[in-house]
Design an enzyme around this catalytic site. Structure first.
Site, PDB file in Angstrom:
ATOM      1  N   ILE A 188       0.836  -1.203   0.000  1.00 62.51           N
ATOM      2  CA  ILE A 188       0.000   0.000   0.000  1.00 62.51           C
ATOM      3  C   ILE A 188       0.866   1.246   0.000  1.00 62.51           C
ATOM      4  O   ILE A 188       0.579   2.226  -0.705  1.00 62.51           O
ATOM      5  CB  ILE A 188      -0.959  -0.011   1.199  1.00 62.51           C
ATOM      6  CG1 ILE A 188      -1.903  -1.215   1.101  1.00 62.51           C
ATOM      7  CG2 ILE A 188      -1.760   1.290   1.262  1.00 62.51           C
ATOM      8  CD1 ILE A 188      -2.790  -1.409   2.306  1.00 62.51           C
ATOM      9  N   ASP A 239      -8.446   7.491   9.299  1.00 68.28           N
ATOM     10  CA  ASP A 239      -9.469   6.532   8.890  1.00 68.28           C
ATOM     11  C   ASP A 239      -9.570   5.389   9.896  1.00 68.28           C
ATOM     12  O   ASP A 239     -10.487   4.582   9.825  1.00 68.28           O
ATOM     13  CB  ASP A 239      -9.127   5.967   7.506  1.00 68.28           C
ATOM     14  CG  ASP A 239     -10.231   5.118   6.919  1.00 68.28           C
ATOM     15  OD1 ASP A 239     -11.400   5.543   6.985  1.00 68.28           O
ATOM     16  OD2 ASP A 239      -9.941   4.017   6.418  1.00 68.28           O
ATOM     17  N   ASP A 246      11.535   2.733   6.216  1.00 67.78           N
ATOM     18  CA  ASP A 246      11.182   1.312   6.230  1.00 67.78           C
ATOM     19  C   ASP A 246      12.469   0.520   6.395  1.00 67.78           C
ATOM     20  O   ASP A 246      13.258   0.412   5.456  1.00 67.78           O
ATOM     21  CB  ASP A 246      10.474   0.901   4.936  1.00 67.78           C
ATOM     22  CG  ASP A 246       9.852  -0.499   5.033  1.00 67.78           C
ATOM     23  OD1 ASP A 246      10.485  -1.368   5.676  1.00 67.78           O
ATOM     24  OD2 ASP A 246       8.764  -0.714   4.477  1.00 67.78           O
ATOM     25  N   HIS A 249     -13.185   4.024   9.222  1.00 67.02           N
ATOM     26  CA  HIS A 249     -12.421   2.891   8.673  1.00 67.02           C
ATOM     27  C   HIS A 249     -12.968   2.477   7.294  1.00 67.02           C
ATOM     28  O   HIS A 249     -13.465   1.375   7.090  1.00 67.02           O
ATOM     29  CB  HIS A 249     -12.450   1.688   9.624  1.00 67.02           C
ATOM     30  CG  HIS A 249     -11.293   0.760   9.425  1.00 67.02           C
ATOM     31  ND1 HIS A 249     -10.741   0.013  10.438  1.00 67.02           N
ATOM     32  CD2 HIS A 249     -10.568   0.442   8.315  1.00 67.02           C
ATOM     33  CE1 HIS A 249      -9.739  -0.716   9.976  1.00 67.02           C
ATOM     34  NE2 HIS A 249      -9.626  -0.466   8.677  1.00 67.02           N
ATOM     35  N   LEU A 250     -12.835   3.408   6.355  1.00 73.29           N
ATOM     36  CA  LEU A 250     -13.375   3.188   5.010  1.00 73.29           C
ATOM     37  C   LEU A 250     -12.319   2.753   3.991  1.00 73.29           C
ATOM     38  O   LEU A 250     -12.603   2.716   2.799  1.00 73.29           O
ATOM     39  CB  LEU A 250     -14.043   4.483   4.518  1.00 73.29           C
ATOM     40  CG  LEU A 250     -15.230   4.996   5.335  1.00 73.29           C
ATOM     41  CD1 LEU A 250     -15.763   6.286   4.721  1.00 73.29           C
ATOM     42  CD2 LEU A 250     -16.324   3.942   5.424  1.00 73.29           C
ATOM     43  N   GLY A 251     -11.108   2.435   4.464  1.00 75.15           N
ATOM     44  CA  GLY A 251     -10.025   2.116   3.525  1.00 75.15           C
ATOM     45  C   GLY A 251     -10.362   1.024   2.535  1.00 75.15           C
ATOM     46  O   GLY A 251      -9.968   1.080   1.375  1.00 75.15           O
ATOM     47  N   ALA A 252     -11.112   0.020   2.981  1.00 81.22           N
ATOM     48  CA  ALA A 252     -11.475  -1.085   2.089  1.00 81.22           C
ATOM     49  C   ALA A 252     -12.915  -0.995   1.603  1.00 81.22           C
ATOM     50  O   ALA A 252     -13.400  -1.912   0.940  1.00 81.22           O
ATOM     51  CB  ALA A 252     -11.271  -2.415   2.810  1.00 81.22           C
ATOM     52  N   GLU A 255     -12.204   0.615  17.916  1.00 79.19           N
ATOM     53  CA  GLU A 255     -13.261   0.736  16.905  1.00 79.19           C
ATOM     54  C   GLU A 255     -14.386  -0.230  17.237  1.00 79.19           C
ATOM     55  O   GLU A 255     -14.126  -1.341  17.715  1.00 79.19           O
ATOM     56  CB  GLU A 255     -12.691   0.429  15.511  1.00 79.19           C
ATOM     57  CG  GLU A 255     -11.644   1.435  15.037  1.00 79.19           C
ATOM     58  CD  GLU A 255     -11.102   1.100  13.637  1.00 79.19           C
ATOM     59  OE1 GLU A 255     -11.573   0.114  13.027  1.00 79.19           O
ATOM     60  OE2 GLU A 255     -10.212   1.809  13.167  1.00 79.19           O
ATOM     61  N   ALA A 313      -4.265   5.839   7.478  1.00 76.55           N
ATOM     62  CA  ALA A 313      -5.349   5.016   6.941  1.00 76.55           C
ATOM     63  C   ALA A 313      -4.944   3.549   6.996  1.00 76.55           C
ATOM     64  O   ALA A 313      -5.444   2.727   6.230  1.00 76.55           O
ATOM     65  CB  ALA A 313      -5.662   5.423   5.495  1.00 76.55           C
ATOM     66  N   ALA A 314      -4.024   3.210   7.914  1.00 78.76           N
ATOM     67  CA  ALA A 314      -3.497   1.846   7.998  1.00 78.76           C
ATOM     68  C   ALA A 314      -4.138   1.083   9.146  1.00 78.76           C
ATOM     69  O   ALA A 314      -5.049   0.281   8.951  1.00 78.76           O
ATOM     70  CB  ALA A 314      -1.980   1.882   8.141  1.00 78.76           C
TER      71      ALA A 314
END
Length: 532
Positions: free
Chosen positions: A151, A255, A170, A278-281, A260, A229-230
């Site tokens: 991602i 997100d 990273d 939590h709309l990432g997917a 939650e 958003a992870a």
């Protein structure tokens, strides 16, 4: 009996269609605990999303469960170690929502940069206040990407089109790979100090939880805008509230949250914070991809095939199409090895020779291990628990590959030693006919064979002499067992011989012993390959 697939949450119709033709598809509300426990008792496969908790109680309530599928990326709601211990495969859809998640991060970043959500809400209240919502351009800014996984890479590639400077933290990616993506690798502190925008793209682990906390937010470039958003908890929410109040952080797009669902948070009181549930997917495409991916994985698992997306299978990943046909062969050889050995070996080596070793053949060791223990333990042996069964018994299974020419284009040999030191080996290959590939048994120990590895196979060692074939035929005939194929291999006339028979139907232990005794066999063995 038709396998039962239990769907505990909403699944795309296209995914249900994949399963409906071959399986008994049933539905249950996964949040209704009593109903779930009752329904899962008859399930061969369980498909969930994020609301259903698949813990030890659920897994132990399903004696026949073979696979748990999560139609999404995360597995926070599935107790994977418990499933692994019971030989239950766990699969997810690791790439189903990566585009949607990357796009959601970009949407949040742009919304924070231009105050889109606050301006929209104000206008709907009847307020026209253009000057209040002056934003900043993205072009020319430094964007820090925390985590260059799938991602993170998609996010970086899309942000490059905005004319940004990209830096990333990273520790698990090579600088050369980052350079190919047009990204400069830096340490976390340097990223915090240089970035105008920061977007987080990491899994939530003990190491990453709270990665950006009070200490890190004290280092950020003044006016930075942060997007997560992870996974909730990667950015410390309490520390973020303080940084927003003090003006060190100019805005945030969130997100995900540490708890939650959530409907009340100090973060919701900031006009410069954009939040989403939590709309990432949550796109039509991601939902379809996730459902289809796990439906296909469930179908493979229930058909006994290798499943690339299984998270608790060693040697998981994509199996090359040239290697895939050898999986069944390697498993059969493992079963034949144990039958001929008469027990569990002290050590085993899976040797693969020929052109096939130009591909990754590590999965063949796993397949052979599955076959080795299929007939010696009471529990069901799967790709999931086979390595643990070997480890529990102190059996180390090694892989040896060689591209040296063999008698066959590709040859797989399972070779090992018993606790008493006696060596055992079985070898096989694939032959191609006009319609299919056939597994062939080419050798047992140092006896050469050419026999289809299918059906019920009997093995007898004896001293080579006249009349043995007739004696075996008579005994099996009287028992109503038909001989479909027979081969005799020997080193020399009058020496030790190996007879291998393929028979129609089952042979019990008493009949096998009777045949062995009648011919003075030093060893009688049986292996049933009809299910492979």
């Amino acid at each position: 009996m038709t396998p039962v697939v239990l769907i505990a949450e909403e699944l795309a119709p296209s995914a249900i269609d994949v399963l409906a033709c071959d399986f008994d598809v049933r539905h249950v509300d996964g949040t209704d605990r009593p109903a779930l426990l009752e329904a899962v008792a008859e399930a061969d496969a369980l498909i969930v999303r994020s609301a259903t908790r698949v813990d030890a109680e659920v897994i132990r309530a399903a004696d026949g469960l073979k696979v748990i599928a999560r139609a999404g990326v995360g597995l926070d709601n599935v107790e994977v170690p418990v499933a692994t211990a019971r030989g239950v495969m766990v699969v997810n859809a690791p790439t189903s929502n990566i585009v949607s998640a990357a796009e959601q991060a970009i949407a949040l970043l742009l919304s924070v940069a231009r105050h889109t959500a606050s301006a929209s809400a104000a206008l709907k209240r009847g307020e026209w206040k253009r000057s209040r919502y002056t934003g900043v351009e993205v072009q020319g800014k430094t964007v820090g990407v925390v985590g260059l996984g799938r991602i993170g890479v998609l996010f970086a590639q899309r942000m490059a089109a905005f004319g940004t400077r990209l830096i990333a933290y990273d520790p698990y990616i090579q600088p050369a790979r980052a350079a190919q993506l047009g990204v400069r690798l830096v340490g976390l502190e340097e990223l915090l100090r240089e970035s105008d925008f920061i977007s987080v793209h990491l899994p939530r682990t003990p190491e990453t939880f709270g990665l950006i906390g009070e200490k890190e937010l004290a280092l950020v470039k003044p006016g930075v805008r942060i997007v997560n958003a992870a996974r909730g908890g990667l950015v410390d929410e309490e520390a973020l509230v303080v940084a927003l109040r003090e003006g060190r952080v100019a805005g945030a797009g969130l997100d995900v949250f540490v708890t939650e669902p959530i409907t009340d948070s100090p973060l919701f009181g900031f006009d410069n914070v954009v939040v989403a549930p939590h709309l990432g997917a949550s796109t039509v495409e991601a939902q379809d991809k996730a459902g289809l991916a796990v439906a296909r994985s469930v179908k493979l698992a229930l058909q006994g095939e290798f499943v690339p997306d299984a998270v608790n299978v060693q040697a998981g990943g994509v199996v090359d199409e040239d290697v895939r046909p050898l999986l069944a062969l390697a498993e059969k050889l493992g079963r034949v090895f144990t039958a001929v050995a008469g027990g569990v070996a002290a050590s085993v080596t899976v040797e693969v020779r020929g052109e096939i070793v130009s591909h990754d053949v590590g999965v063949l060791r796993l397949a052979a291990t599955k076959g080795l223990f299929a007939s010696v333990v009471d529990e069901r042996v799967t790709y999931v628990n086979a390595p643990q069964l070997a480890a529990d018994r102190g059996v180390e299974v090694e892989l040896l590959v060689s591209d040296e020419p063999a008698e066959h284009q590709n040859l797989v040999t399972v070779r090992g030693a018993l606790p008493d030191g006696r060596p055992v080996s079985v070898a096989g290959t694939l032959t191609l006919t006009a319609t299919r590939e056939i597994s062939k048994l080419t050798g047992v120990d140092d006896f050469d064979l050419d026999l289809t590895a299918d059906g019920v196979l009997l093995f007898f060692r004896y001293s080579d002499r006249p009349g043995v074939i007739g004696a075996i035929g008579s005994i099996l005939g009287e028992a109503g067992v038909n001989i479909a194929a027979m081969q005799v291999a020997r080193r020399e006339a009058g020496g030790e011989a190996l007879m291998t028979l393929t028979v129609d139907g089952s042979v019990d232990a008493d009949l096998l012993s009777a045949v062995a005794a009648a011919i003075g066999s030093s060893q009688g063995s049986l292996v049933d390959l009809r299910a492979y």
